[in-house]
Design an enzyme around this catalytic site. Structure first.
Site, mmCIF file in Angstrom:
data_model
loop_
_atom_site.group_PDB
_atom_site.id
_atom_site.type_symbol
_atom_site.label_atom_id
_atom_site.label_comp_id
_atom_site.label_asym_id
_atom_site.label_seq_id
_atom_site.Cartn_x
_atom_site.Cartn_y
_atom_site.Cartn_z
ATOM 1 N N SER A 1 35.522 33.089 64.898
ATOM 2 C CA SER A 1 36.620 33.589 65.740
ATOM 3 C C SER A 1 37.619 32.456 65.982
ATOM 4 O O SER A 1 37.296 31.281 65.748
ATOM 5 C CB SER A 1 36.024 34.041 67.086
ATOM 6 O OG SER A 1 37.023 34.246 68.056
ATOM 7 N N TYR B 1 31.445 34.342 75.046
ATOM 8 C CA TYR B 1 31.937 34.626 73.684
ATOM 9 C C TYR B 1 32.402 33.332 73.015
ATOM 10 O O TYR B 1 32.062 33.061 71.860
ATOM 11 C CB TYR B 1 33.074 35.641 73.770
ATOM 12 C CG TYR B 1 33.579 36.146 72.444
ATOM 13 C CD1 TYR B 1 32.909 37.159 71.750
ATOM 14 C CD2 TYR B 1 34.742 35.627 71.864
ATOM 15 C CE1 TYR B 1 33.388 37.634 70.531
ATOM 16 C CE2 TYR B 1 35.221 36.101 70.649
ATOM 17 C CZ TYR B 1 34.536 37.108 69.988
ATOM 18 O OH TYR B 1 35.011 37.573 68.777
HETATM 19 P P1 NAP Z 1 33.992 46.094 67.034
HETATM 20 O O1 NAP Z 1 34.863 47.150 66.457
HETATM 21 O O2 NAP Z 1 33.645 46.120 68.478
HETATM 22 O O3 NAP Z 1 32.689 45.955 66.138
HETATM 23 C C1 NAP Z 1 31.526 45.300 66.555
HETATM 24 C C2 NAP Z 1 30.370 45.816 65.736
HETATM 25 O O4 NAP Z 1 29.156 45.245 66.241
HETATM 26 C C3 NAP Z 1 30.236 47.334 65.881
HETATM 27 O O5 NAP Z 1 29.781 47.876 64.677
HETATM 28 C C4 NAP Z 1 29.191 47.445 66.961
HETATM 29 O O6 NAP Z 1 28.509 48.666 67.014
HETATM 30 C C5 NAP Z 1 28.275 46.321 66.505
HETATM 31 N N1 NAP Z 1 27.292 46.055 67.553
HETATM 32 C C6 NAP Z 1 27.500 45.556 68.798
HETATM 33 N N2 NAP Z 1 26.345 45.526 69.468
HETATM 34 C C7 NAP Z 1 25.382 46.026 68.645
HETATM 35 C C8 NAP Z 1 23.987 46.254 68.766
HETATM 36 N N3 NAP Z 1 23.309 45.942 69.887
HETATM 37 N N4 NAP Z 1 23.334 46.782 67.712
HETATM 38 C C9 NAP Z 1 23.990 47.105 66.576
HETATM 39 N N5 NAP Z 1 25.300 46.908 66.390
HETATM 40 C C10 NAP Z 1 25.994 46.369 67.413
HETATM 41 O O7 NAP Z 1 34.724 44.705 66.853
HETATM 42 P P2 NAP Z 1 35.172 43.922 65.536
HETATM 43 O O8 NAP Z 1 36.462 43.299 65.875
HETATM 44 O O9 NAP Z 1 35.062 44.740 64.324
HETATM 45 O O10 NAP Z 1 34.068 42.778 65.544
HETATM 46 C C11 NAP Z 1 33.361 42.371 64.390
HETATM 47 C C12 NAP Z 1 33.091 40.878 64.474
HETATM 48 O O11 NAP Z 1 34.348 40.197 64.386
HETATM 49 C C13 NAP Z 1 32.452 40.431 65.787
HETATM 50 O O12 NAP Z 1 31.521 39.405 65.536
HETATM 51 C C14 NAP Z 1 33.637 39.889 66.568
HETATM 52 O O13 NAP Z 1 33.261 38.967 67.524
HETATM 53 C C15 NAP Z 1 34.428 39.269 65.441
HETATM 54 N N6 NAP Z 1 35.838 38.993 65.716
HETATM 55 C C16 NAP Z 1 36.716 39.993 66.028
HETATM 56 C C17 NAP Z 1 38.044 39.680 66.258
HETATM 57 C C18 NAP Z 1 39.074 40.707 66.595
HETATM 58 O O14 NAP Z 1 40.201 40.333 66.937
HETATM 59 N N7 NAP Z 1 38.800 41.985 66.543
HETATM 60 C C19 NAP Z 1 38.478 38.352 66.180
HETATM 61 C C20 NAP Z 1 37.552 37.376 65.862
HETATM 62 C C21 NAP Z 1 36.244 37.689 65.628
HETATM 63 P P3 NAP Z 1 28.990 49.813 68.055
HETATM 64 O O15 NAP Z 1 30.209 50.444 67.442
HETATM 65 O O16 NAP Z 1 27.807 50.703 68.102
HETATM 66 O O17 NAP Z 1 29.280 49.140 69.352
#
Ligand code: NAP
Length: 253
Positions: free
Chosen positions: A145, A158
């Protein structure tokens, strides 16, 4: 041919958090590059499966709640039941909890650290031990991130966990690069997914974030596609322990 280096034909990729957001985009990208994708999620990955089917790709899901303390064992057992091994692991699933540092609870802190940091290490350990070290080959991609570099605002657990992801990436690369395993990370910038929904709904914060992104837009889940395929493929065989920012220029400001 140079493009052959990027082909993932004959490889199996395991991606956590495959039902939505960045994980879904990564699954689609790896499948389009030829990999058989196993998506891990706590709910159905129907939409991901449908999108991959449209391009004749291969996708299977494993349903596991990653906060379950037996999640790692459940994942490897179900992978074995499918008759698959893992060539590419993408540690994508992650959560964020927003609160002033002064109000953060131990329970919220533990949930974030367990999923974003502890699971990344122990799933990597299990997959390396069982599937990659015996083959002397493998690719692990962690999702870091901007808060692997910066402290952020109101998300201290985080920020701690994502700084750790960068550290784990380097630590594992130091031990496993000589075993044929590449461990690298992608640090996405500000991407329009569920993770940032709250931030984007706050008009002031939304404007402040957008103003600071040189590319002048939020990223989409397909913005990580090329970097994910690169790090999963032979094109990156001499890239070890590095975190690549895909951030529309955020870190350059
Ligand atoms: P997201 O849409 O919230 O996706 C997160 C994923 O993790 C979802 O599939 C979620 O499932 C899953 N998850 C969370 N808790 C879980 C659990 N207990 N068991 C199984 N699955 C679980 O957000 P995203 O942006 O795509 O995030 C993906 C990664 O990118 C994360 O590591 C996040 O920190 C990182 N990231 C995101 C951004 C950004 O700007 N969006 C920036 C930097 C890094 P559910 O749908 O069931 O909750």
């Amino acid at each position: 041919m140079i493009l052959d280096l990027f082909s993932l034909k004959g490889k199996t990729a395991l991606v956590t958090g495959a039902n939505t957001g960045l994980g879904q985009g990564i699954c689609i990208a790896l499948a389009e590059a030829g990999a058989e994708v196993i998506g891990v999620a706590r709910r159905s990955c129907e939409e991901t499966a449908e999108l991959i089917k449209e391009s004749n790709g291969s996708f299977t899901e494993i349903i596991v709640d990653l906060s379950d303390k037996n999640a790692v064992t459940k994942i490897t057992e179900q992978t074995d039941t499918l008759g698959k091994t893992v060539d590419i692991l993408v540690n994508n699933a992650g959560i964020i909890k927003r609160a002033d540092a002064i109000d953060v609870t131990e329970d919220d802190w533990d949930q974030v650290i367990n999923l974003n940091e502890r699971l990344v290490f122990f799933l990597s350990q299990a997959v390396a031990k069982k599937y990659m070290i015996p083959k002397n080959e493998g690719k692990i991609i962690n999702i870091a991130s901007m808060l692997s570099y910066q402290g952020g605002i109101r998300v201290p657990a985080y920020a701690a966990s994502k700084s750790a992801v960068m550290g784990i990436t380097k630590a594992l690369a130091n031990e496993w690069a000589s075993l044929g395993i590449n461990i690298n990370a992608i640090a996405p910038g500000y991407m329009a997914t569920n993770n940032t929904a709250q931030l984007r709904q706050d008009a002031d914060r939304n404007e402040a974030v957008l103003d600071r992104i040189p590319a002048a837009r939020w990223g989409t889940n397909m913005d990580l596609a090329g970097t994910a395929v690169y790090l999963a493929s032979h094109a990156s065989d001499y890239v070890n322990g590095f975190t690549i920012a895909v951030d529309g220029g955020w870190l350059s400001r």
